[in-house]
Design an enzyme around this catalytic site. Structure first.
Site, short mmCIF file in Angstrom:
data_model
loop_
_atom_site.label_atom_id
_atom_site.label_comp_id
_atom_site.label_asym_id
_atom_site.label_seq_id
_atom_site.Cartn_x
_atom_site.Cartn_y
_atom_site.Cartn_z
N GLY A 67 2.66 3.52 1.53
CA GLY A 67 3.25 3.66 2.84
C GLY A 67 3.78 5.05 3.13
N ASP B 117 7.89 5.21 -9.41
CA ASP B 117 8.69 4.86 -8.23
C ASP B 117 10.19 4.86 -8.53
OD1 ASP B 117 6.52 4.80 -6.64
OD2 ASP B 117 6.36 2.64 -6.50
N LYS C 247 4.59 12.47 -1.89
CA LYS C 247 5.44 11.37 -1.42
C LYS C 247 6.31 11.89 -0.29
CE LYS C 247 8.74 7.85 -2.87
NZ LYS C 247 9.46 7.24 -4.01
N ASP D 297 8.26 5.22 8.54
CA ASP D 297 7.80 6.48 9.13
C ASP D 297 7.00 7.34 8.17
OD1 ASP D 297 9.75 7.38 7.40
OD2 ASP D 297 11.16 8.00 8.96
N GLY D 298 6.81 6.84 6.93
CA GLY D 298 6.01 7.59 5.97
C GLY D 298 6.72 8.79 5.38
N ARG E 241 -1.53 0.47 -9.85
CA ARG E 241 -0.41 -0.42 -10.13
C ARG E 241 -0.90 -1.86 -10.35
NH1 ARG E 241 3.87 2.04 -6.73
NH2 ARG E 241 3.10 4.10 -6.14
N GLY F 258 0.82 -1.21 0.00
CA GLY F 258 0.00 0.00 0.00
C GLY F 258 0.85 1.25 0.00
N ASP G 223 4.43 -4.15 -7.52
CA ASP G 223 3.78 -2.97 -6.94
C ASP G 223 4.40 -1.68 -7.45
OD1 ASP G 223 5.91 -4.16 -5.12
OD2 ASP G 223 5.75 -2.17 -4.24
N ASN G 224 5.48 -1.80 -8.25
CA ASN G 224 6.10 -0.62 -8.86
C ASN G 224 5.85 -0.57 -10.36
OD1 ASN G 224 7.15 0.15 -6.39
ND2 ASN G 224 9.11 -0.85 -6.72
#
Length: 509
Positions: free
Chosen positions: A107, A282, A129, A141-142, A199, A105, A272-273
């Site tokens: 993140g 990404d 981002k 930590d995002g 994606r 997900g 996922d990329n």
């Protein structure tokens, strides 16, 4: 941090960001809540706008002058939201380095919404981002650090300048907030732009959960929003979803062909990329080749070499196969699914022929057979591999040699290897002397003068970390027009220094 910054303030701003007629649409947010979690960015202190993309702002329907405003810094740094934004983080799953990783997900990415305007009537999504933790951050930590944010901003715009399908970068906002990686670094937020950030992993997520209803809902959303030709197939029919897979396969093939032509290594081609629209997405441990090496690995974390440069076309097909497996409940037939996947293979060869033919200056109206083009390219790449020839500089030098009718002058690039003399004879046999000027023009438009080499990015990062953004700005300028000559920027198109080969890029960001 001041406790007053613990959550974004309710915006008191008028929406002065958009051009007349532009409006927030937020198509992805119209999907059911199972697709995402609504949330707000987590603010950081002392935000500063370091880069703004006026040209992209105009294309989106954003007022370019707004990017220079304090409000833009607050919004694009994740401190507050504008009226009309509907912030969320989406859930997806995926295969990472060939292994099923389960739920992933967004993140550290937060979708703010989608702008529709006269310039972009189909809509462009805006995503931050590095704007804080989400339910999908897992142990992270995002946040994103300054070095990776600079690389993402510059490379997404460099790829756009080259003509490669890609996400874009609208802005780069920094904060002195400490971020803990291998060392203590500072934070940054990149505002990313794309028609969609869906994606392969979004489809894998719902297929893995046996949630066919949500899988179908997502597939229909993508088809109806972004693939009008596919939408001609009857709703909910297996033919529609097979056509969706075939369309993604073709788009992916065209993207991969351009990666290979420009010597671009993605570095982390997990499912996922991979963009459902065939966009480069990404930018983590990427690299443009310096000397040509088919086996080059740009990701220090990729110890097995899964994503080595020459393996990228094969990996793309593997990823498409995973997407095909995810869509199988909708297509309902393995043979039909495999047939749709074959579109990747049938599209990749002509896409490669097109981009390589342009790099060689061959007339598209009288282009030789594919085997003849391969008969030129493969021996040339073998020579480049043997002699560690700089990839981008040689192609540009070849363009100039064709313009000057001076191919023999390139012999020193290969240390007088007789194989290059033979290659020149074969090449000249395919070039039409009367079309030399036109051939050179095609080559100058296909072989860039400037690419984002690792050492150039590192120099920009080092300077920015010390408060000097001039190297970043120089790169931003030349990479926006990489095929043009930029007087005074010759150093940005020179051979890399010896220390460049020791740069290590990993997935840490």
């Amino acid at each position: 941090m001041d406790s007053s910054l613990s959550s974004p303030p309710a915006s008191s701003l008028n929406d002065t960001a958009l051009q007349p007629g532009a409006q927030w649409h937020n198509g992805f947010a119209s999907l059911p809540p199972v697709f995402y979690t609504r949330l707000q960015p987590t603010p950081m202190p002392d935000l500063a706008m370091q880069a703004g993309n006026d040209a992209l702002a105009q294309e989106m329907g954003v007022r370019p002058d707004w990017l220079a405003s304090p409000e833009a810094t607050q919004v694009l740094g994740g401190y507050t939201l504008l009226p009309g934004m509907d912030a969320l983080a989406s859930v997806y799953s995926g295969h990472q380095f060939g292994h099923w990783a389960g739920q992933l997900g967004d993140g550290r990415a937060i979708l703010l919404g989608e702008i529709r305007s006269a310039a972009a009537p189909e809509g462009l999504e805006l995503q931050l981002k590095g704007a804080g933790k989400t339910p999908y951050s897992r142990m992270g930590d995002g946040r994103a650090v300054l070095r990776s944010s600079i690389r993402e901003y510059l490379c997404s715009e460099a790829m756009h300048g080259l003509g490669v399908p890609t996400t874009r970068a609208l802005s780069l906002v920094t904060s002195p907030q400490p971020i803990y990686r291998e060392t203590v670094e500072t934070a940054a937020v990149v505002a990313r732009v794309a028609p969609s950030f869906v994606r392969f992993g979004h489809f894998e997520h719902f297929a893995a959960k046996d949630d066919t209803g949500s899988l179908r809902r997502l597939a229909d959303y993508v088809v109806e929003r972004y693939m009008p030709d596919v939408a001609q197939h009857p709703s909910s029919s297996p033919e529609r979803y097979a056509a969706l897979l075939a369309e993604v396969a073709e788009r992916t093939a065209r993207m991969i062909a351009m990666w290979q032509a420009h010597g671009f290594c993605h570095g982390v081609m997990n499912t996922d990329n991979m963009s459902i629209l065939g966009l480069t997405i990404d930018y983590g441990p990427f690299q443009f080749l310096d000397h040509y090496d088919a086996n080059h690995i740009c990701n220090h974390s990729d110890t097995a070499g899964r994503y080595a440069f020459a393996r990228q076309p094969q990996v793309a097909y593997w990823n498409l196969f995973c997407l095909g497996q995810a869509l199988l409940p909708l297509i309902e037939d393995e043979a039909t699914t495999l047939a749709a996947l074959e579109r990747y293979k049938t599209a990749l060869e002509p896409a490669m022929q097109h981009v390589l033919g342009a790099k060689l200056g061959l007339d598209p109206a009288h282009r030789p057979a594919p085997e003849a083009v391969a008969g030129l390219v493969n021996p040339l790449l073998a020579l480049m591999q043997q002699h560690r020839t700089d990839y981008s500089l040689f192609w540009r030098a070849l363009s100039q040699a064709v313009a000057d009718d001076s191919l023999p002058a390139l012999a020193p690039w290969f240390h007088g290897d007789a194989g290059f003399e033979t290659w020149c004879e074969q090449y000249q046999a395919l070039l039409q002397p009367s079309e030399r000027t036109a051939s050179a023009a095609r080559m100058f438009a296909a072989n860039p003068r400037y690419v984002l080499r690792n050492h150039l990015g590192q120099e920009a990062i080092t300077a920015a970390q010390q408060g000097n953004w001039t190297p970043f700005q120089r790169l931003q300028t030349v990479l926006a027009a990489p095929y043009a000559e930029h007087p005074g920027c010759e150093d940005l198109a020179a051979l890399p220094p010896d220390w460049a080969q020791h740069i290590e890029i990993s997935c840490s960001s």
